[in-house]
Design a protein around this motif. Structure first.
Motif, mmCIF file in Angstrom:
data_model
loop_
_atom_site.group_PDB
_atom_site.id
_atom_site.type_symbol
_atom_site.label_atom_id
_atom_site.label_comp_id
_atom_site.label_asym_id
_atom_site.label_seq_id
_atom_site.Cartn_x
_atom_site.Cartn_y
_atom_site.Cartn_z
ATOM 1 N N ASP A 45 -50.251 78.883 -36.076
ATOM 2 C CA ASP A 45 -50.866 77.815 -36.870
ATOM 3 C C ASP A 45 -49.852 76.836 -37.444
ATOM 4 O O ASP A 45 -50.222 75.914 -38.171
ATOM 5 N N HIS A 46 -48.578 77.023 -37.117
ATOM 6 C CA HIS A 46 -47.517 76.183 -37.673
ATOM 7 C C HIS A 46 -47.298 74.968 -36.761
ATOM 8 O O HIS A 46 -46.242 74.815 -36.145
ATOM 9 N N ASP A 47 -48.311 74.088 -36.704
ATOM 10 C CA ASP A 47 -48.249 72.944 -35.797
ATOM 11 C C ASP A 47 -47.183 71.932 -36.185
ATOM 12 O O ASP A 47 -46.758 71.127 -35.348
ATOM 13 N N GLU A 48 -46.755 71.945 -37.447
ATOM 14 C CA GLU A 48 -45.786 70.953 -37.914
ATOM 15 C C GLU A 48 -44.344 71.402 -37.753
ATOM 16 O O GLU A 48 -43.429 70.683 -38.162
ATOM 17 N N HIS A 49 -44.123 72.558 -37.178
ATOM 18 C CA HIS A 49 -42.743 72.992 -36.945
ATOM 19 C C HIS A 49 -42.050 71.973 -36.035
ATOM 20 O O HIS A 49 -42.618 71.559 -35.008
ATOM 21 N N PRO A 50 -40.828 71.546 -36.355
ATOM 22 C CA PRO A 50 -40.163 70.478 -35.587
ATOM 23 C C PRO A 50 -40.051 70.767 -34.093
ATOM 24 O O PRO A 50 -40.261 69.869 -33.270
ATOM 25 N N LEU A 51 -39.719 72.007 -33.745
ATOM 26 C CA LEU A 51 -39.563 72.329 -32.334
ATOM 27 C C LEU A 51 -40.899 72.285 -31.604
ATOM 28 O O LEU A 51 -41.003 71.749 -30.489
ATOM 29 N N ALA A 52 -41.948 72.837 -32.254
ATOM 30 C CA ALA A 52 -43.276 72.800 -31.644
ATOM 31 C C ALA A 52 -43.766 71.367 -31.493
ATOM 32 O O ALA A 52 -44.336 70.992 -30.464
ATOM 33 N N LYS A 53 -43.548 70.534 -32.520
ATOM 34 C CA LYS A 53 -43.974 69.135 -32.461
ATOM 35 C C LYS A 53 -43.235 68.382 -31.362
ATOM 36 O O LYS A 53 -43.840 67.595 -30.619
ATOM 37 N N ALA A 54 -41.936 68.612 -31.239
ATOM 38 C CA ALA A 54 -41.140 67.912 -30.237
ATOM 39 C C ALA A 54 -41.585 68.289 -28.827
ATOM 40 O O ALA A 54 -41.728 67.422 -27.948
ATOM 41 N N TYR A 55 -41.839 69.587 -28.612
ATOM 42 C CA TYR A 55 -42.260 70.011 -27.279
ATOM 43 C C TYR A 55 -43.655 69.471 -26.967
ATOM 44 O O TYR A 55 -43.932 69.061 -25.829
ATOM 45 N N HIS A 56 -44.518 69.441 -27.972
ATOM 46 C CA HIS A 56 -45.861 68.908 -27.753
ATOM 47 C C HIS A 56 -45.800 67.430 -27.382
ATOM 48 O O HIS A 56 -46.543 66.970 -26.494
ATOM 49 N N ARG A 57 -44.933 66.668 -28.038
ATOM 50 C CA ARG A 57 -44.777 65.249 -27.690
ATOM 51 C C ARG A 57 -44.336 65.096 -26.237
ATOM 52 O O ARG A 57 -44.801 64.203 -25.528
ATOM 53 N N MET A 58 -43.449 65.970 -25.796
ATOM 54 C CA MET A 58 -43.008 65.917 -24.410
ATOM 55 C C MET A 58 -44.162 66.180 -23.449
ATOM 56 O O MET A 58 -44.312 65.502 -22.428
ATOM 57 N N LEU A 59 -45.007 67.168 -23.786
ATOM 58 C CA LEU A 59 -46.139 67.478 -22.923
ATOM 59 C C LEU A 59 -47.118 66.306 -22.845
ATOM 60 O O LEU A 59 -47.648 65.997 -21.768
ATOM 61 N N VAL A 60 -47.374 65.661 -23.970
ATOM 62 C CA VAL A 60 -48.269 64.496 -23.978
ATOM 63 C C VAL A 60 -47.668 63.372 -23.145
ATOM 64 O O VAL A 60 -48.358 62.731 -22.344
ATOM 65 N N TRP A 61 -46.374 63.122 -23.329
ATOM 66 C CA TRP A 61 -45.684 62.100 -22.544
ATOM 67 C C TRP A 61 -45.783 62.407 -21.054
ATOM 68 O O TRP A 61 -46.067 61.530 -20.230
ATOM 69 N N ASP A 62 -45.574 63.668 -20.696
ATOM 70 C CA ASP A 62 -45.642 64.064 -19.298
ATOM 71 C C ASP A 62 -47.050 63.868 -18.741
ATOM 72 O O ASP A 62 -47.228 63.416 -17.603
#
Length: 206
Positions: A152-169
């Motif tokens: 549930d820790h969606d705001e963790h920096p690493l999780a957020k950064a990886y999610h941005r990459m997935l959206v970009w991809d």
């Protein structure tokens, strides 16, 4: 097309997306789509209602998975094709090892399938088993990160950064990541996809 789910929020998101596609002229001419809320164990559709069914990441949530498979068989017309996806064994096993909350939360996953188990249950339901493949290898590390830092820790920096990459991809589909995912899918694809067919004649299951 019918989007069927028990979660009203997910269905609302699908309805909004469909509306946006119509507004932007992205929907195929003459295409019709609807959303329906209901229970996978008792679907509000007549027998043989659909030519094609996609059951995406559903059965791992259901204690009575074989009952839901029987419902999918019922609503598919004879000769119809279904694509069934569940989390792949190895990526899912790592998620369970990293986080108890991942699979004990309400609505979480209640089992980890091997492909052989999934295929055996679908065959016992009456389906003819077709080809399979693995998909979404780049998504597996995202879920390992989520499990490691807290699902549930969606705001963790690493999780957020990886999610941005997935959206970009997803939006840009650059060739390097597409090639990388294709190469990694057989090893660490987050999902396994199995294609099945309802026999064209009653009792003809192979």
């Amino acid at each position: 097309m019918v989007a069927f789910d028990q979660n009203e929020n997910d269905l609302a998101a699908v309805a909004a997306m469909l509306s946006a596609m119509r507004t932007e002229g992205e929907a195929p001419a003459g295409a019709d789509a609807d959303t329906v809320k209901g229970d996978a164990l008792d679907m509000p559709f007549d027998d043989s209602s659909f030519d094609r069914v996609i059951a995406a990441e559903i059965f791992e949530h259901l204690p009575h998975d074989t009952a839901a498979m029987a419902e999918m068989y019922r609503v598919l017309r004879p000769g119809g094709i279904a694509a069934v996806t569940v989390p792949s064994w190895l990526p899912e096993r790592l998620c369970w090892a990293l986080s108890e909350d991942y699979h004990t939360a309400e609505g979480g996953h209640v089992r980890i399938y091997t492909r052989a188990e999934l295929a055996a249950k679908l065959k016992a339901t009456g389906f003819e088993i077709g080809p399979h493949h693995h998909a979404h290898a780049l998504h597996a590390p995202y879920w390992w990160i989520k499990c490691a830092v807290g699902p549930d820790h969606d705001e963790h920096p690493l999780a957020k950064a990886y999610h941005r990459m997935l959206v970009w991809d997803l939006l840009h589909a650059p060739k390097p990541t597409r090639l990388a995912e294709r190469a990694l899918n057989p090893v660490m694809g987050k999902s396994v996809v199995v294609y099945v067919r309802k026999p064209a004649r009653s009792g003809d299951n192979g």
